[in-house]
Design a protein around this motif. Structure first.
Motif, mmCIF file in Angstrom:
data_model
loop_
_atom_site.group_PDB
_atom_site.id
_atom_site.type_symbol
_atom_site.label_atom_id
_atom_site.label_comp_id
_atom_site.label_asym_id
_atom_site.label_seq_id
_atom_site.Cartn_x
_atom_site.Cartn_y
_atom_site.Cartn_z
ATOM 1 N N THR A 33 0.858 -1.183 0.000
ATOM 2 C CA THR A 33 0.000 0.000 0.000
ATOM 3 C C THR A 33 0.895 1.234 0.000
ATOM 4 O O THR A 33 2.123 1.131 -0.068
ATOM 5 N N LYS A 198 -5.915 2.543 -13.461
ATOM 6 C CA LYS A 198 -7.200 3.232 -13.344
ATOM 7 C C LYS A 198 -6.958 4.707 -13.067
ATOM 8 O O LYS A 198 -5.980 5.079 -12.427
ATOM 9 N N SER A 269 -8.141 10.225 -8.147
ATOM 10 C CA SER A 269 -7.371 9.081 -7.655
ATOM 11 C C SER A 269 -6.873 8.271 -8.847
ATOM 12 O O SER A 269 -7.403 8.386 -9.965
ATOM 13 N N ASP A 271 -4.876 4.247 -9.773
ATOM 14 C CA ASP A 271 -4.360 2.948 -9.339
ATOM 15 C C ASP A 271 -3.128 2.608 -10.161
ATOM 16 O O ASP A 271 -3.174 2.646 -11.396
ATOM 17 N N GLU A 273 -0.041 -0.299 -10.845
ATOM 18 C CA GLU A 273 0.415 -1.679 -10.656
ATOM 19 C C GLU A 273 1.918 -1.636 -10.381
ATOM 20 O O GLU A 273 2.697 -1.166 -11.206
ATOM 21 N N SER A 278 -1.754 -3.842 -6.835
ATOM 22 C CA SER A 278 -2.455 -2.599 -7.132
ATOM 23 C C SER A 278 -2.341 -1.662 -5.930
ATOM 24 O O SER A 278 -2.678 -2.031 -4.807
ATOM 25 N N SER A 280 -3.359 2.252 -4.626
ATOM 26 C CA SER A 280 -4.243 3.379 -4.909
ATOM 27 C C SER A 280 -3.721 4.656 -4.274
ATOM 28 O O SER A 280 -3.284 4.655 -3.115
#
Length: 285
Positions: A33, A198, A269, A271, A273, A278, A280
């Protein structure tokens, strides 16, 4: 008989091919994270003996350079390897990025890759009840500390208002629709490549004749598949529809559009990889 070793003294056991063995099966990122990483060490133990063997204790240590990141000793492993079988068992270690960067790895920062060395010491108990240590298991690698990509407007938005029919315009007192092209610049500031998966972006504009009242013009959610190498900057252009503000504000926004990019801002926001995980982020942070 091949299992005569069970009757032999322990001193002779090490010379026999039927001695149990242990190895590091893998060290992987179990969770990543923006605030922490969990490293999972999988240990494999093979038991060629015709009797199960307990694994009573272990110790585990992580270092980066000469600095200790983590250390534990346990006498309550409570695992047993079946006769003529094997097991793979995981141990998870969680590293909090703020703690690491503030107290241990002060010469690193967000966006860095942290090298590590780890050793794992494990013991097993013979059928006669004697505890024998396996050779020390050692491995090394690195883990990333993700940093938010730099997302900015690289030019004024291209806004198109559809006034609609005169009746609708007079009834709703606002244009029928709003479409705009958003021209963004995205930079990867990390010391490792990332992939953009994303993107969610909202465009806001300063309400005319105010200094800190913002009007949301619209937002878009979209998927992407763009790889960013270390330090790479790429253009990301988005087209989407929004909800027009009232007619006076819409007209003034069109005038404002051609004057000052500071009258517009974005948030949202994305995302990324990173190492098959993933992660965020929200921006601005």
């Amino acid at each position: 008989m091949k299992y005569l070793l069970l009757c032999l003294p322990i001193a002779l056991l090490s010379a026999c091919k039927y001695i149990p063995t242990a190895s590091v099966d893998s060290v992987k990122i179990a969770k990543l994270t923006t605030s922490y990483v969990t490293l999972r060490t999988n240990i494999k133990v093979n038991n060629p003996l015709p009797a199960p063997i307990p694994l009573p204790n272990y110790s585990h240590r992580f270092e980066s350079g000469s600095r200790e990141l983590y250390s534990i000793e346990s006498s309550n492993l409570n695992l047993t390897v079946p006769a003529e079988g094997n097991i793979i068992f995981p141990t998870d270690v969680k590293f909090n990025f703020n703690h690491l960067l503030d107290t241990i790895l002060t010469n690193y920062s967000q966006g860095s890759e942290i090298p590590y060395y780890t050793n794992f010491q494990l013991s097993w108990t013979t059928p006669e009840g004697t505890t024998i240590p396996f050779p020390t298991l050692e491995t090394e690698g690195d883990f990333p500390i993700p940093r938010l990509p730099e997302v900015s407007l690289r030019g004024l938005p291209d806004i198109d208002f559809d006034p609609g029919s005169p009746d609708t315009l007079l009834t709703d007192y606002r244009p029928a629709s709003l479409e705009f092209d958003l021209f963004l610049s995205v930079k990867n500031p990390n010391e490792f490549p990332v992939r953009l998966r994303k993107f969610e972006v909202a465009l806001e504009a300063v309400k005319p004749f105010t200094s800190n009242t913002w009007i949301e013009l619209g937002e878009i959610k979209t998927t992407a598949n763009r790889r960013f190498s270390v330090g790479q900057t790429r253009d990301v252009d988005l087209n989407f529809s929004g909800s027009p503000p009232s007619l006076p504000d819409s007209l003034l926004l069109i005038i404002q559009l051609f004057t000052d990019i500071s009258k517009f801002r974005i948030d949202g926001s994305l995302d990324l990889e990173i190492r098959d995980h993933s992660v965020s982020f929200s921006f601005p942070n």
